[in-house]
Design a protein around this motif. Structure first.
Motif, PDB file in Angstrom:
ATOM      1  N   ASN A  79       0.853  -1.180   0.000  1.00  0.00           N
ATOM      2  CA  ASN A  79       0.000   0.000   0.000  1.00  0.00           C
ATOM      3  C   ASN A  79       0.899   1.244   0.000  1.00  0.00           C
ATOM      4  O   ASN A  79       1.426   1.637   1.037  1.00  0.00           O
ATOM      5  CB  ASN A  79      -0.922  -0.012   1.215  1.00  0.00           C
ATOM      6  N   PHE A  80       1.078   1.841  -1.175  1.00  0.00           N
ATOM      7  CA  PHE A  80       1.954   2.999  -1.296  1.00  0.00           C
ATOM      8  C   PHE A  80       1.338   4.243  -0.670  1.00  0.00           C
ATOM      9  O   PHE A  80       2.047   5.176  -0.321  1.00  0.00           O
ATOM     10  CB  PHE A  80       2.294   3.261  -2.771  1.00  0.00           C
ATOM     11  N   ARG A  81       0.030   4.261  -0.531  1.00  0.00           N
ATOM     12  CA  ARG A  81      -0.638   5.419   0.068  1.00  0.00           C
ATOM     13  C   ARG A  81      -0.191   5.610   1.520  1.00  0.00           C
ATOM     14  O   ARG A  81       0.049   6.725   1.966  1.00  0.00           O
ATOM     15  CB  ARG A  81      -2.151   5.242   0.001  1.00  0.00           C
ATOM     16  N   LYS A  82      -0.053   4.508   2.253  1.00  0.00           N
ATOM     17  CA  LYS A  82       0.433   4.597   3.629  1.00  0.00           C
ATOM     18  C   LYS A  82       1.859   5.107   3.692  1.00  0.00           C
ATOM     19  O   LYS A  82       2.226   5.873   4.573  1.00  0.00           O
ATOM     20  CB  LYS A  82       0.347   3.228   4.321  1.00  0.00           C
ATOM     21  N   ILE A  84       3.310   7.127   1.511  1.00  0.00           N
ATOM     22  CA  ILE A  84       3.291   8.561   1.193  1.00  0.00           C
ATOM     23  C   ILE A  84       2.772   9.360   2.373  1.00  0.00           C
ATOM     24  O   ILE A  84       3.296  10.430   2.695  1.00  0.00           O
ATOM     25  CB  ILE A  84       2.468   8.818  -0.092  1.00  0.00           C
ATOM     26  N   GLN A  85       1.754   8.843   3.064  1.00  0.00           N
ATOM     27  CA  GLN A  85       1.217   9.532   4.228  1.00  0.00           C
ATOM     28  C   GLN A  85       2.237   9.592   5.366  1.00  0.00           C
ATOM     29  O   GLN A  85       2.283  10.555   6.117  1.00  0.00           O
ATOM     30  CB  GLN A  85      -0.058   8.846   4.716  1.00  0.00           C
TER      31      GLN A  85
END
Length: 86
Positions: A79-82, A84-85
């Protein structure tokens, strides 16, 4: 205890907690940050005990990485979104 089809592994969680405490102890012994290893006088009992305890605590970092890999190996995707966050 089952939660969403996953079995909770309390023994691994307990090992993780112990390793976190050992890593905190490793930071306490760190001589570069003014820890115990700098302040202990050479060739004293405290000096030798602190080196023995530090060498036992160094294993905690490797065990912590192995536990993280153990829980991450079953994941199907990243999960790249995590990331980046973070």
């Amino acid at each position: 205890m089952k939660n969403n089809g996953k079995v909770r592994q309390s023994n691994i969680e307990l090992l993780r907690i112990i390793m976190i405490l050992a890593i905190i102890g490793l930071h306490y012994f760190n001589g570069e940050m003014g820890g115990l290893l700098v302040n202990a006088k050479t060739n004293t009992l405290n000096y030798y005990i602190s080196h023995i305890i530090e060498s036992l605590f160094i294993v905690a970092v490797n065990v912590f990485v192995l536990i993280t890999g153990y829980f991450s190996v079953s994941k199907k995707s990243i999960n790249f979104r995590k990331l980046i966050q973070l």
